[in-house]
Design an enzyme around this catalytic site. Sequence first.
Site, PDB file in Angstrom:
ATOM      1  N   LYS A  80       0.777  -1.360   0.040  1.00  0.00           N
ATOM      2  CA  LYS A  80      -0.045   0.107  -0.124  1.00  0.00           C
ATOM      3  C   LYS A  80       0.819   1.385  -0.010  1.00  0.00           C
ATOM      4  CE  LYS A  80      -2.065  -0.937   3.847  1.00  0.00           C
ATOM      5  NZ  LYS A  80      -1.668  -2.249   4.089  1.00  0.00           N
ATOM      6  N   ASN A  84      -2.765   6.361   5.519  1.00  0.00           N
ATOM      7  CA  ASN A  84      -1.925   5.306   6.235  1.00  0.00           C
ATOM      8  C   ASN A  84      -0.345   5.387   6.353  1.00  0.00           C
ATOM      9  OD1 ASN A  84      -2.276   3.296   8.448  1.00  0.00           O
ATOM     10  ND2 ASN A  84      -1.441   1.957   7.016  1.00  0.00           N
ATOM     11  N   HIS A 144      -3.619  -9.034  10.378  1.00  0.00           N
ATOM     12  CA  HIS A 144      -4.618  -8.262  11.571  1.00  0.00           C
ATOM     13  C   HIS A 144      -5.826  -9.209  12.126  1.00  0.00           C
ATOM     14  CE1 HIS A 144      -2.335  -4.607  10.758  1.00  0.00           C
ATOM     15  NE2 HIS A 144      -2.730  -4.580   9.539  1.00  0.00           N
TER      16      HIS A 144
END
Length: 384
Positions: free
Chosen positions: A97, A120, A163
């Site tokens: 990302k 982010n 996660h």
Amino acid sequence: MKALVYGLARSGQAVARRLNERGDDVVLVDRSLGNELELDLLEGVDVLVKSPGVPGERPLVTIARERGIPVQSEVEVAWRLLPEHTKLVGVTGTNGKTTTTELLGAIFRAAALDVAVAGNVGTPLASVRTADWVVCELSSFQLEDVETLACDVAVLLNLEPDHLDRHGSFEAYRDAKLRIFERARVRVVPRGMRLDGIEFAADDPLPAEPRLRGAHNRENAAAATAAARAAGIGDDAIAQGLQEFTGVPHRLELVAEGRGVRYVNDSKATNVAAARRALAAYADEPVHLILGGSLKGEDFRPLGEAIGPNVRSIHLIGRAAERLAAVVGGHDDGTLSRAVEHAAAQASPGDVVLLSPACASYDQFENFEERGEEFRRLSRTQTE
């Protein structure tokens, strides 16, 4: 409007500033606050703005939902505060990302467009006051609580387990990621995922070859190329961005070299899939691998399968060391300092000491950036 901002890290502070500037009544709550005060905190609140680091199961969030108080992420609120003319390119996925987001920023700048890079990557979206375009990295934590956020171009890079300690299951994690496509004008998706949109793959022809190492980075470049074209950018600017962009910190970053040994910082590889990509990028070179950190609920067996004969030694750190040892073997060095010292002692000229932990950093460090900076410092000590 009265807003309760829950979580006071960078994004929480940024959105609180923007809401204050607008004249809203803002209540700030640190995520470590105990339960006793929570009922009083919600009195008169119109919206709870949840920072990415705050799990949705926290009592304050649960009580707010029970009372019918909207719970929104920082990026949702920040999106609503952007100028109407601003267009948004959102980038999500398990890995790549930050690299793809920053690469897109370089491509937009090569096209002489007014662009901000946020999300982010480290600059909160709420910090963006004005720009014609925003390229925004969006994590699953940020996408959990969006309601109106709409990307002009939405990019999904990949989906692999990550996660699980926060989301509870891969399905819940996947569903959070796929929220990027809600209200998106154009979707950019990996070939073979059976999702509607413009497809990309690592073997796509590109306007220029990226400077970044590894097949996974060519895939990132293909995704960025597809997204940039969808935004109306020509191939000359895309080629310039691909050729000029040299990568991001803590992602396969060469941080030191001495006595013929290279030290590569991949601290951002906080899951198994990312570490596997790093191993593939150095499959033809002798590697001394540093793994470990805090656990995220992942299965380490795929990592064990990816360790080839070129990996000369494995050095384990942190809480995950015991579980990793059962799958990949190696030596439990405990700390990053001892692991770097041990790996350096075993390395020969031409070898690579690779930190690609496959784990989060929270047992011994504040975040992966701090871990990467410590690896940088320790590596340079070894080369002096």
